[in-house]
Design a protein around this motif. Structure first.
Motif, PDB file in Angstrom:
ATOM      1  N   ASP A  37      12.465   4.071 -21.161  1.00 26.48           N
ATOM      2  CA  ASP A  37      12.927   5.497 -21.229  1.00 26.48           C
ATOM      3  C   ASP A  37      12.620   6.258 -19.878  1.00 26.48           C
ATOM      4  OD1 ASP A  37      13.103   5.499 -24.151  1.00 26.48           O
ATOM      5  OD2 ASP A  37      10.888   5.815 -24.655  1.00 26.48           O
ATOM      6  N   HIS A  38      11.966   5.632 -19.153  1.00 26.57           N
ATOM      7  CA  HIS A  38      11.775   6.027 -17.876  1.00 26.57           C
ATOM      8  C   HIS A  38      11.876   4.888 -16.775  1.00 26.57           C
ATOM      9  CE1 HIS A  38      10.143   9.986 -19.435  1.00 26.57           C
ATOM     10  NE2 HIS A  38       9.343   8.869 -20.371  1.00 26.57           N
ATOM     11  N   VAL A  39      12.250   5.127 -15.504  1.00 24.40           N
ATOM     12  CA  VAL A  39      12.127   4.041 -14.557  1.00 24.40           C
ATOM     13  C   VAL A  39      11.601   4.652 -13.234  1.00 24.40           C
ATOM     14  CG1 VAL A  39      13.394   2.056 -13.063  1.00 24.40           C
ATOM     15  CG2 VAL A  39      13.930   2.480 -15.598  1.00 24.40           C
ATOM     16  N   LEU A  40      10.554   3.865 -12.576  1.00 26.57           N
ATOM     17  CA  LEU A  40      10.228   4.242 -11.403  1.00 26.57           C
ATOM     18  C   LEU A  40      11.176   3.429 -10.244  1.00 26.57           C
ATOM     19  CD1 LEU A  40       7.905   5.564  -9.204  1.00 26.57           C
ATOM     20  CD2 LEU A  40       6.608   3.301  -9.531  1.00 26.57           C
ATOM     21  N   VAL A  41      11.636   4.342  -9.578  1.00 21.45           N
ATOM     22  CA  VAL A  41      12.462   3.435  -8.383  1.00 21.45           C
ATOM     23  C   VAL A  41      12.016   3.830  -6.958  1.00 21.45           C
ATOM     24  CG1 VAL A  41      14.552   3.243  -7.357  1.00 21.45           C
ATOM     25  CG2 VAL A  41      14.582   3.953  -9.682  1.00 21.45           C
ATOM     26  N   THR A  42      11.201   2.789  -6.263  1.00 20.89           N
ATOM     27  CA  THR A  42      10.597   2.954  -4.914  1.00 20.89           C
ATOM     28  C   THR A  42      11.641   2.224  -3.826  1.00 20.89           C
ATOM     29  OG1 THR A  42       8.444   2.947  -6.243  1.00 20.89           O
ATOM     30  CG2 THR A  42       8.588   2.586  -3.700  1.00 20.89           C
TER      31      THR A  42
ATOM     32  N   ARG B 150       0.838  -1.063   0.123  1.00 21.26           N
ATOM     33  CA  ARG B 150      -0.043  -0.077   0.208  1.00 21.26           C
ATOM     34  C   ARG B 150       0.907   1.194  -0.153  1.00 21.26           C
ATOM     35  NH1 ARG B 150      -2.895  -2.888   3.975  1.00 21.26           N
ATOM     36  NH2 ARG B 150      -2.377  -1.275   5.600  1.00 21.26           N
ATOM     37  N   LEU B 151       2.092   1.250   0.807  1.00 14.71           N
ATOM     38  CA  LEU B 151       2.789   2.382   0.843  1.00 14.71           C
ATOM     39  C   LEU B 151       3.463   2.529  -0.503  1.00 14.71           C
ATOM     40  CD1 LEU B 151       4.434   1.901   4.543  1.00 14.71           C
ATOM     41  CD2 LEU B 151       2.920   3.658   3.860  1.00 14.71           C
ATOM     42  N   GLY B 152       3.795   1.249  -0.973  1.00 18.66           N
ATOM     43  CA  GLY B 152       4.648   1.558  -2.404  1.00 18.66           C
ATOM     44  C   GLY B 152       3.692   2.063  -3.457  1.00 18.66           C
TER      45      GLY B 152
ATOM     46  N   GLY C 231       7.394   3.794   5.686  1.00 18.56           N
ATOM     47  CA  GLY C 231       7.177   4.597   4.514  1.00 18.56           C
ATOM     48  C   GLY C 231       8.589   4.715   3.643  1.00 18.56           C
ATOM     49  N   GLY C 232       8.785   5.768   2.823  1.00 22.23           N
ATOM     50  CA  GLY C 232      10.105   5.846   1.935  1.00 22.23           C
ATOM     51  C   GLY C 232       9.929   6.843   1.044  1.00 22.23           C
ATOM     52  N   ALA C 233      10.585   6.491  -0.092  1.00 23.56           N
ATOM     53  CA  ALA C 233      10.539   7.574  -1.053  1.00 23.56           C
ATOM     54  C   ALA C 233      10.451   6.895  -2.384  1.00 23.56           C
ATOM     55  CB  ALA C 233      11.730   8.625  -1.028  1.00 23.56           C
ATOM     56  N   ALA C 234      10.186   7.622  -3.730  1.00 22.88           N
ATOM     57  CA  ALA C 234      10.192   7.173  -4.955  1.00 22.88           C
ATOM     58  C   ALA C 234      10.549   8.221  -5.891  1.00 22.88           C
ATOM     59  CB  ALA C 234       8.711   6.801  -5.465  1.00 22.88           C
ATOM     60  N   LEU C 235      11.541   7.728  -6.922  1.00 25.57           N
ATOM     61  CA  LEU C 235      11.982   8.799  -7.905  1.00 25.57           C
ATOM     62  C   LEU C 235      11.548   7.933  -9.282  1.00 25.57           C
ATOM     63  CD1 LEU C 235      15.564   8.448  -6.698  1.00 25.57           C
ATOM     64  CD2 LEU C 235      14.216  10.045  -6.015  1.00 25.57           C
ATOM     65  N   VAL C 236      11.600   9.210 -10.084  1.00 23.71           N
ATOM     66  CA  VAL C 236      11.346   8.687 -11.684  1.00 23.71           C
ATOM     67  C   VAL C 236      12.770   9.069 -12.306  1.00 23.71           C
ATOM     68  CG1 VAL C 236      10.087   8.920 -13.818  1.00 23.71           C
ATOM     69  CG2 VAL C 236       9.053   8.797 -11.568  1.00 23.71           C
ATOM     70  N   LEU C 237      13.341   8.302 -12.861  1.00 27.83           N
ATOM     71  CA  LEU C 237      14.514   8.621 -13.517  1.00 27.83           C
ATOM     72  C   LEU C 237      14.338   8.302 -14.986  1.00 27.83           C
ATOM     73  CD1 LEU C 237      17.479   6.390 -11.692  1.00 27.83           C
ATOM     74  CD2 LEU C 237      16.900   8.841 -11.519  1.00 27.83           C
ATOM     75  N   SER C 238      14.760   9.325 -15.792  1.00 28.55           N
ATOM     76  CA  SER C 238      14.432   9.466 -17.232  1.00 28.55           C
ATOM     77  C   SER C 238      15.630   9.868 -18.129  1.00 28.55           C
ATOM     78  CB  SER C 238      13.162  10.726 -17.506  1.00 28.55           C
ATOM     79  OG  SER C 238      13.193  10.738 -18.835  1.00 28.55           O
ATOM     80  N   ARG C 239      15.744   9.168 -19.256  1.00 26.51           N
ATOM     81  CA  ARG C 239      16.910   9.501 -20.143  1.00 26.51           C
ATOM     82  C   ARG C 239      16.477  10.671 -21.187  1.00 26.51           C
ATOM     83  NH1 ARG C 239      18.565   4.836 -23.368  1.00 26.51           N
ATOM     84  NH2 ARG C 239      18.370   5.977 -25.491  1.00 26.51           N
ATOM     85  N   ASP C 240      15.271  11.450 -20.990  1.00 29.08           N
ATOM     86  CA  ASP C 240      15.038  12.522 -21.663  1.00 29.08           C
ATOM     87  C   ASP C 240      15.689  13.713 -21.399  1.00 29.08           C
ATOM     88  OD1 ASP C 240      13.815  14.475 -23.024  1.00 29.08           O
ATOM     89  OD2 ASP C 240      11.676  14.188 -22.520  1.00 29.08           O
TER      90      ASP C 240
ATOM     91  N   VAL D 280      11.683  -0.499 -10.478  1.00 29.59           N
ATOM     92  CA  VAL D 280      12.415  -1.083  -9.561  1.00 29.59           C
ATOM     93  C   VAL D 280      12.090  -0.864  -8.168  1.00 29.59           C
ATOM     94  CG1 VAL D 280      15.250  -1.520  -8.811  1.00 29.59           C
ATOM     95  CG2 VAL D 280      14.389  -0.938 -11.338  1.00 29.59           C
ATOM     96  N   VAL D 281      11.895  -1.638  -7.364  1.00 26.82           N
ATOM     97  CA  VAL D 281      11.688  -1.481  -5.775  1.00 26.82           C
ATOM     98  C   VAL D 281      12.905  -2.057  -5.147  1.00 26.82           C
ATOM     99  CG1 VAL D 281      10.157  -2.257  -3.792  1.00 26.82           C
ATOM    100  CG2 VAL D 281       9.125  -1.782  -6.315  1.00 26.82           C
ATOM    101  N   SER D 282      12.831  -1.367  -3.904  1.00 26.63           N
ATOM    102  CA  SER D 282      14.085  -1.774  -2.804  1.00 26.63           C
ATOM    103  C   SER D 282      13.272  -2.039  -1.511  1.00 26.63           C
ATOM    104  CB  SER D 282      15.051  -0.780  -2.636  1.00 26.63           C
ATOM    105  OG  SER D 282      16.069  -1.097  -1.570  1.00 26.63           O
ATOM    106  N   SER D 283      13.374  -3.102  -0.980  1.00 23.41           N
ATOM    107  CA  SER D 283      12.681  -3.307   0.361  1.00 23.41           C
ATOM    108  C   SER D 283      13.284  -4.714   0.759  1.00 23.41           C
ATOM    109  CB  SER D 283      11.236  -3.443   0.325  1.00 23.41           C
ATOM    110  OG  SER D 283      10.357  -3.646   1.274  1.00 23.41           O
ATOM    111  N   ASN D 284      13.804  -4.297   2.053  1.00 24.06           N
ATOM    112  CA  ASN D 284      14.525  -5.681   2.873  1.00 24.06           C
ATOM    113  C   ASN D 284      13.467  -6.349   3.568  1.00 24.06           C
ATOM    114  OD1 ASN D 284      16.922  -5.105   1.362  1.00 24.06           O
ATOM    115  ND2 ASN D 284      17.614  -3.701   3.068  1.00 24.06           N
TER     116      ASN D 284
END
Length: 296
Positions: free
Chosen positions: A162-167, A51-53, A187-196, A82-86
């Protein structure tokens, strides 16, 4: 190839703004309620981490201008996840094991069992928002969040997306508290990385490095991207001279979310006028974030 951080989201008790990460965590803040952003539909049988993701994914994709009416405004097969969660679904796994031990596999809930998948956060994110690009979860300790950023950069530079969501996300519950012997960030954070290269950027992704020790990681980052004025790590002694040190431990154990939260904090630093470079160090992994011209 220069990669841009085009979307940023934060969901931690007391703040949903990357700039809030630069200040002490507020005491007694209410937990994040994903239903306030997403509505309750589709959340009922999801575990807390998922849910948080989903909350973070919606916020980051919206911030990057990639989401409208619940779906992507660009081809979904060009957006990776791409998700990071231990610790993400440890509560589900422990509950399933306990049920099997006390009763049998027949007592498992058909609605709960899918949550035991190690890739559940990434897969549910892709399904909900129509992201059909590469999809994976990273789960390898303290460096996991920055390793997720590294994998996202590799997918972009290799042309897989072209874009990657990193959570990066971790839940706070009885099981995760036992595992880390303390409070988890919830909780945490998320980024969108783009090659544009023309996309409005919150930050630019600089060098990504790995060494044997955090101090060596900082040394390599300062060599490859000199001039950093913010250093985010878990040890003040690793910060280079003249750089502000930001530890982020006040939010609780960030674990796999740490590196992604650090990158979000760098975007907050640039939004407040900080320049020119910020260093993120988690375990043996490190990343340099560079202030773009006209950063918001």
């Amino acid at each position: 190839m220069t990669l841009a951080v085009t979307g940023v989201a934060v969901a931690l008790p007391g703040t949903d703004d990357p700039r809030g990460l630069l200040r002490p965590a507020p005491a007694g803040a209410d937990p994040v309620d994903p239903a306030e952003r997403l509505g309750r539909k589709g959340l009922r049988y999801k575990d807390r981490a998922t849910r948080l993701g989903l909350h973070l994914a919606h916020a980051a994709l919206t911030d990057a201008g990639l989401l409208a009416d619940g779906g992507p405004v660009v081809p979904g097969d060009r957006v990776g996840t791409v998700v990071s969660s231990n610790l993400g679904n440890a509560d589900t796994v422990c509950r399933a094991v306990e049920t099997i031990a006390k009763e049998s596999t027949g007592a498992l809930s058909a609605m709960d069992t899918p949550n035991a998948s190690s890739n559940i956060i990434a897969s549910e994110t892709a399904i909900r928002f129509g992201l059909r690009g590469p999809n994976l979860t990273v789960c390898n300790g303290r460096s996991s969040g920055l390793d997720a950023v590294r994998w996202a950069a590799l997918l972009l530079r290799s042309g897989r997306a072209d874009h990657v969501l990193v959570t990066g996300v971790e839940p706070d519950n009885e099981v995760t508290r036992r595992l880390v012997d303390g409070r988890v960030a919830d909780g945490g954070a998320a980024l969108v990385l783009s090659r544009d290269p023309s996309a409005p950027a919150r930050a630019l992704l600089g060098p990504l490095v790995r060494t044997a020790r955090p101090a060596d990681t900082v040394a390599e980052l300062t060599r490859r991207a000199p001039g950093g004025r913010l250093c985010m790590s878990l040890g003040r002694r690793t910060a280079p001279p003249g750089a502000r040190h930001l530890e982020l431990t006040g939010w609780g154990e960030l674990s796999g979310a740490l590196g992604v939260v650090q990158c979000a904090a760098a975007a907050g630093w640039f939004a407040e006028g900080g320049t020119p470079v910020a260093y993120a160090v988690a375990g043996s992994a490190g990343a340099a974030l560079i202030a773009p011209e006209g950063a918001r």
